[in-house]
Enzyme design. Structure first.
Site, PDB file in Angstrom:
ATOM      1  N   ASN A  80      13.352 -23.024  13.060  1.00 52.20           N
ATOM      2  CA  ASN A  80      14.387 -23.993  13.448  1.00 52.20           C
ATOM      3  C   ASN A  80      15.661 -23.257  13.836  1.00 52.20           C
ATOM      4  OD1 ASN A  80      16.121 -23.708  11.009  1.00 52.20           O
ATOM      5  ND2 ASN A  80      14.251 -24.439   9.994  1.00 52.20           N
ATOM      6  N   LYS A  85      -3.580 -12.021  16.792  1.00 50.39           N
ATOM      7  CA  LYS A  85      -2.895 -12.906  17.744  1.00 50.39           C
ATOM      8  C   LYS A  85      -3.902 -13.839  18.418  1.00 50.39           C
ATOM      9  CE  LYS A  85      -0.135 -12.659  21.919  1.00 50.39           C
ATOM     10  NZ  LYS A  85       0.276 -11.820  23.017  1.00 50.39           N
ATOM     11  N   PRO A 141       6.205 -26.928   0.128  1.00 48.79           N
ATOM     12  CA  PRO A 141       6.776 -27.395  -1.145  1.00 48.79           C
ATOM     13  C   PRO A 141       8.255 -27.729  -0.946  1.00 48.79           C
ATOM     14  CG  PRO A 141       6.499 -25.015  -1.159  1.00 48.79           C
ATOM     15  CD  PRO A 141       5.841 -25.513   0.097  1.00 48.79           C
ATOM     16  N   PHE A 188      21.424 -30.021   0.764  1.00 45.84           N
ATOM     17  CA  PHE A 188      22.022 -30.378   2.039  1.00 45.84           C
ATOM     18  C   PHE A 188      21.174 -31.466   2.694  1.00 45.84           C
ATOM     19  CE2 PHE A 188      25.481 -27.637   3.688  1.00 45.84           C
ATOM     20  CZ  PHE A 188      25.716 -26.932   2.527  1.00 45.84           C
ATOM     21  N   LYS A 220      15.426 -36.460  -4.516  1.00 48.14           N
ATOM     22  CA  LYS A 220      15.282 -35.041  -4.887  1.00 48.14           C
ATOM     23  C   LYS A 220      15.844 -34.760  -6.269  1.00 48.14           C
ATOM     24  CE  LYS A 220      14.941 -33.451  -0.231  1.00 48.14           C
ATOM     25  NZ  LYS A 220      14.397 -32.276   0.408  1.00 48.14           N
TER      26      LYS A 220
HETATM   27  O1  C5P Z   1      14.037 -33.035   3.059  1.00 48.32           O
HETATM   28  P1  C5P Z   1      15.099 -32.326   3.827  1.00 48.32           P
HETATM   29  O2  C5P Z   1      14.596 -31.106   4.529  1.00 48.32           O
HETATM   30  O3  C5P Z   1      15.881 -33.162   4.745  1.00 48.32           O
HETATM   31  O4  C5P Z   1      16.129 -31.883   2.690  1.00 48.32           O
HETATM   32  C1  C5P Z   1      17.165 -30.995   2.893  1.00 48.32           C
HETATM   33  C2  C5P Z   1      17.520 -30.293   1.603  1.00 48.32           C
HETATM   34  O5  C5P Z   1      16.340 -29.964   0.887  1.00 48.32           O
HETATM   35  C3  C5P Z   1      18.205 -28.962   1.865  1.00 48.32           C
HETATM   36  O6  C5P Z   1      19.061 -28.688   0.768  1.00 48.32           O
HETATM   37  C4  C5P Z   1      17.044 -27.979   1.918  1.00 48.32           C
HETATM   38  O7  C5P Z   1      17.455 -26.672   1.575  1.00 48.32           O
HETATM   39  C5  C5P Z   1      16.107 -28.572   0.879  1.00 48.32           C
HETATM   40  N1  C5P Z   1      14.683 -28.389   1.183  1.00 48.32           N
HETATM   41  C6  C5P Z   1      13.914 -27.621   0.345  1.00 48.32           C
HETATM   42  N2  C5P Z   1      12.571 -27.492   0.563  1.00 48.32           N
HETATM   43  C7  C5P Z   1      11.974 -28.109   1.597  1.00 48.32           C
HETATM   44  C8  C5P Z   1      12.745 -28.895   2.466  1.00 48.32           C
HETATM   45  C9  C5P Z   1      14.093 -29.017   2.238  1.00 48.32           C
HETATM   46  O8  C5P Z   1      14.458 -27.070  -0.599  1.00 48.32           O
HETATM   47  N3  C5P Z   1      10.695 -27.957   1.802  1.00 48.32           N
END
Ligand code: C5P
Length: 426
Positions: A208, A286, A304, A323, A341
């Site tokens: 990303n 590859k 996870p 975040f 969360k």
């Molecule tokens: O679910 P989402 O990606 O929108 O959530 C964002 C928050 O969750 C951020 O703090 C990101 O670092 C954390 N996150 C995580 N593990 C994931 C997805 C997101 O810790 N697999």
């Protein structure tokens, strides 16, 4: 702030030595006690007389002067200091420190000392960039020596590049910062930052646009507040924050493993843009493009959720912050995330294309915090500002949080030895 602090100032040979006179004036104005050691080469640039006049103390130059040794030996000189400052620090003195040489008063004092040391290197850009000097600096930084970065500009020798000593005012600010209260002292923080890369094959990945700038700024602000920061970062183009324990990862699985390995902690901040999905792949080579064949299918599986796992862990940090980067419905999505969360705060971050946040040094966020009884959510909208300023505001809020719970603990607890001790200080 520097009232009665004992500063041992070592001045080695370099044209920047003249700036040390200004530094002594600044330190004396702040009421610090300044003792100076001037190296033989330093004496070619400034005189002991000017240093003595400004510091109002005798200046030390010779390891073998019996008079110096009787009045104040090199051991006492370094023992009595609260901080040793080397300004300017020549390439030669840096090399001697890195390798433990002690052939004059300055290097002997440094070797005989267990005091904190701050150095302001000053030299020709070629000398600064030489692998020998860079390796020596690396050795010194591993010993927790505080470096005041040399600046870029035109040198006295006519060349241009990095190597100019920082200005006396900047050195003075670093000295003041060193003695300032560190409200998060002894706290351990884990910060995740940057993107994750999910491998498709050994060459390609899903990723990303995260630059890691916001996580980097948060780690830096936490370090400045005195926290021990474990910085777990995906691939970025940024230099690592100075003073953090750095752990480089690629995938979400790796990030989770290192977060769990680093628990317990007092504070967790999940600033990383973790990929929500990873690729089910067993491609050790590859994947080849073959004519007339349909493109390969990528089977995705869920990664996870690190933030959720930390929030539900038996080693849950006292404060867990996540975040929410959203292109729409920021408020509702952020509040949902706070609940699902099970974390304590969410930093909501609008990332619609109009906001132009990725890679930018500015950001616009809102903070969503549970009230103490977790029944309500308080929302604070911040105006658009630099990621560094946002990090500082967030860290101030964190400081306030820990101060409040410590105060509550003190009020509740009649036996002070039962007060909560930050994890990092145990
Ligand atoms: O679910 P989402 O990606 O929108 O959530 C964002 C928050 O969750 C951020 O703090 C990101 O670092 C954390 N996150 C995580 N593990 C994931 C997805 C997101 O810790 N697999």
């Amino acid at each position: 702030m520097l009232n009665n602090k004992n500063i041992l100032l070592i001045i080695s040979g370099g044209i920047a030595a003249y700036k040390s006179l200004e530094l002594i004036r600044g330190l004396r104005k702040e009421r610090a006690n300044v003792r100076c050691i001037l190296t033989k080469n330093g004496e070619k640039f400034v005189t002991p007389m000017s240093l003595a006049a400004l510091s109002e103390h005798k200046v030390y130059t010779d390891l073998w002067s019996l008079k110096d040794e009787r009045e104040m030996g090199h051991i006492r000189l370094s023992r009595e200091a609260d901080l040793i400052v080397i300004a300017p620090a020549s390439a030669n003195l840096i090399a001697k420190m890195a390798h433990g040489l002690a052939d004059d008063l300055a290097s002997t004092c440094l070797l005989a000392s267990d005091k904190p040391i701050m150095i302001a290197p000053a030299m020709n850009p070629m000398m600064w960039n030489h692998p020998a000097t860079q390796n020596n600096m690396k050795i010194l930084l591993q010993r927790d020596i505080i470096q005041i970065e040399p600046k870029s500009g035109e040198m006295a020798c006519g060349e241009t590049g990095i190597g100019r000593m920082s200005e006396p005012d900047d050195i003075l600010s670093s000295i003041k910062d060193f003695f300032s209260e560190k409200p998060l002292k002894n706290m351990k923080a884990i910060v995740t930052s940057g993107p994750t890369y999910e491998a498709i094959d050994p060459v390609r990945f899903l990723g990303n646009r995260s630059s890691g700038k916001q996580g980097h700024a948060i780690a830096t602000a936490l370090i400045q507040a005195g926290a021990h920061v474990h910085y777990i970062t995906g691939p970025t183009h940024l230099p690592h924050p100075k003073g953090a324990t750095i752990i480089e990862i690629e995938s979400a699985e790796e990030m989770l493993a290192h977060v769990e390995k680093n628990l317990p902690a007092d504070l967790f901040i999940g600033a990383a843009a973790v990929c929500d999905w990873t690729v089910e792949t067993d491609h050790l080579q590859k994947i080849k493009k073959k004519d007339n064949l349909t493109p390969p299918q990528l089977n995705l599986k869920e990664n996870p959720d690190i933030l959720k796992k930390v929030s539900l862990s038996s080693k849950r940090p006292q404060l867990v912050i996540g975040f929410a980067a959203e292109t729409e419905n920021l408020n509702n999505n952020a509040k949902d995330k706070l609940k699902h969360k099970n974390c304590d705060w969410i930093v909501g971050n609008e990332i619609s294309p109009e906001q132009n946040v990725f890679g930018n040094s500015e950001n616009q966020v809102c903070l969503f915090q549970y009230t103490e009884d977790r029944k309500e959510i308080i929302q604070t909208d911040l105006p658009r500002m630099t990621k560094i300023k946002i990090a500082q505001k967030l860290v101030n809020e964190i400081i306030h949080y820990f101060e409040t719970i410590q105060k509550d603990n003190r009020n509740e607890c009649t036996n002070p030895s039962l007060n909560v001790v930050p994890y990092g200080s145990q």
